[in-house]
Design an enzyme around this catalytic site. Structure first.
Site, mmCIF file in Angstrom:
data_model
loop_
_atom_site.group_PDB
_atom_site.id
_atom_site.type_symbol
_atom_site.label_atom_id
_atom_site.label_comp_id
_atom_site.label_asym_id
_atom_site.label_seq_id
_atom_site.Cartn_x
_atom_site.Cartn_y
_atom_site.Cartn_z
ATOM 1 N N ARG A 153 -3.366 -8.910 0.104
ATOM 2 C CA ARG A 153 -4.409 -8.148 0.795
ATOM 3 C C ARG A 153 -5.271 -9.023 1.705
ATOM 4 O O ARG A 153 -6.468 -8.817 1.842
ATOM 5 C CB ARG A 153 -5.297 -7.399 -0.206
ATOM 6 C CG ARG A 153 -4.569 -6.405 -1.066
ATOM 7 C CD ARG A 153 -3.959 -5.267 -0.261
ATOM 8 N NE ARG A 153 -3.180 -4.398 -1.132
ATOM 9 C CZ ARG A 153 -1.896 -4.577 -1.417
ATOM 10 N NH1 ARG A 153 -1.239 -5.588 -0.875
ATOM 11 N NH2 ARG A 153 -1.264 -3.772 -2.236
ATOM 12 N N SER A 205 -7.407 2.692 -2.859
ATOM 13 C CA SER A 205 -7.855 1.732 -3.875
ATOM 14 C C SER A 205 -9.138 1.053 -3.393
ATOM 15 O O SER A 205 -9.129 0.374 -2.367
ATOM 16 C CB SER A 205 -6.773 0.685 -4.134
ATOM 17 O OG SER A 205 -5.606 1.303 -4.617
ATOM 18 N N GLU A 207 -12.049 -3.611 -1.693
ATOM 19 C CA GLU A 207 -10.995 -3.735 -0.686
ATOM 20 C C GLU A 207 -11.447 -3.231 0.683
ATOM 21 O O GLU A 207 -11.144 -3.852 1.697
ATOM 22 C CB GLU A 207 -9.743 -2.986 -1.149
ATOM 23 C CG GLU A 207 -8.549 -3.169 -0.250
ATOM 24 C CD GLU A 207 -7.266 -2.657 -0.867
ATOM 25 O OE1 GLU A 207 -6.393 -2.225 -0.084
ATOM 26 O OE2 GLU A 207 -7.119 -2.678 -2.095
#
Length: 351
Positions: free
Chosen positions: A160, A239, A343
């Site tokens: 990520r 998420s 995130e």
């Protein structure tokens, strides 16, 4: 280019949250994108680049500067070489690669947002990450004032994360190029246990591309991860937290907290993460810390379908969302000694 002033930004995000921008420019070509960026930089005006808005948390006060909505289009496929303009809708592009019989991104079906965001976040799901198929990224470098082509090896891809995420004020992605595989209509090897189970195959097997895509879409929809305006469980950023990656010492301390709280026989999810590190599940941590599906009494709540998604139930503010996020972070830290990291990108606010 379309230019608006005091323009609402909430409708441009999947959370449907955030205040207005002083100025909103919608660019439909690379030249318009570059011109808008150069103008803002020359004037010293703060710049916010918006793609599909699926990874943004914008403060209730909005953005005092120029918001640039990248709405460029372009899909070019030659053999296994794919080039996407940054503004292309990602899940639509994935569908076209599946229809063309090419493997490599089929398990990234249903992910909201634009193609230009995928290398920034190194988007991944169900055993695939874009870093495994991206060949190069074309971006405007605000530091040098030039358009650059960055090969995969120089993108700094990790979980990520990327070179572009590490320098958010430097690069504006214009185009993304992929190298896909012709496997005779079959998918890439299925790399995720949940997907393999749903398909009735073993991990490492290949399946028809359409079957892989349809299965992933069903799995995502069951978790509220496919956009549906009528379903408030999808008024989210997917998420909200990344899966924690722990050093050996951190992981041992974490296991001790798990034993103390849940008993000797409980083993949390654990996946090798390189260099002696272990990745565990943020969703598992949230659930076991007491934040179950549907948690919350206000207008921002945990999804009723997936503990990893924080949602706007229709009347929330950004502060409502952040209050819930902070409560979850504090609860997981108190329970397990692990600090969750958000995130989505925050604009004008922070946890």
């Amino acid at each position: 280019m379309l230019e608006l002033h005091d323009a609402p930004l909430a409708p441009l995000t999947t959370f449907r949250l955030g205040g207005p921008a002083t100025r909103l420019v919608t660019a439909t070509t690379d030249d318009e994108v570059i011109a808008t960026v150069r103008e803002a930089d020359a004037a010293g005006t703060p710049l916010l680049v918006i793609g599909g808005g699926s990874n943004l948390v914008i403060g209730d006060k909005g953005f005092d500067g120029t918001a640039l909505r990248v709405a460029t289009t372009g899909f070019r496929l030659e053999g296994g070489e794919l080039e996407l303009a940054a503004g292309e809708v990602w899940t639509d592009a994935v569908a076209r690669t599946v229809e063309a019989g090419l493997a490599g991104v089929e398990c990234l079906s249903g992910i909201p947002g634009s193609a230009g965001a995928t290398p920034i976040q190194n988007v991944g799901a169900y055993g695939q990450e874009v870093s495994s198929t991206i060949s190069e990224v074309v971006a405007y470098d605000r530091r040098t004032g030039r358009t650059v082509t960055v090969p995969n090896a120089d993108c700094g891809f990790t979980y990520r994360h990327s070179r572009f995420k590490a320098s958010p004020d430097r690069y504006v992605v214009l185009r993304v190029r992929f190298r896909l595989e012709d496997a005779g209509g079959l998918s890439a090897p299925v790399g995720y246990a949940e997907t393999a189970r749903a398909l009735g195959v073993e991990a490492g097997d290949r399946v028809p591309l359409a079957a892989a895509r349809e299965t992933v879409l069903k799995l995502r929809a069951g978790k509220g991860m496919v956009l549906d305006p009528a379903d408030h469980d999808t008024w989210s950023a997917g998420s909200f937290f990344t899966n924690p990656i722990l050093s050996a010492a951190e992981y041992e301390a974490f296991l001790g907290r798990v034993r103390d709280r849940l008993g000797e026989d409980v083993r949390p999810p654990a996946y090798p993460a390189g260099d002696g590190h272990t990745k565990t599940s943020a969703a598992w941590l949230i659930d076991r810390a007491g934040f179950t599906k549907g948690y919350g009494g206000g207008p921002a709540r945990i999804s009723t379908k997936h503990t990893l998604a924080l949602t706007n139930r229709g009347e929330a503010t950004t502060e409502d969302l952040l209050a819930l996020a902070r409560e979850v972070v504090a609860g997981v830290r108190d329970a397990f000694g692990v600090t969750l990291v958000n995130e989505p990108v925050t604009v004008g606010v922070s946890l």
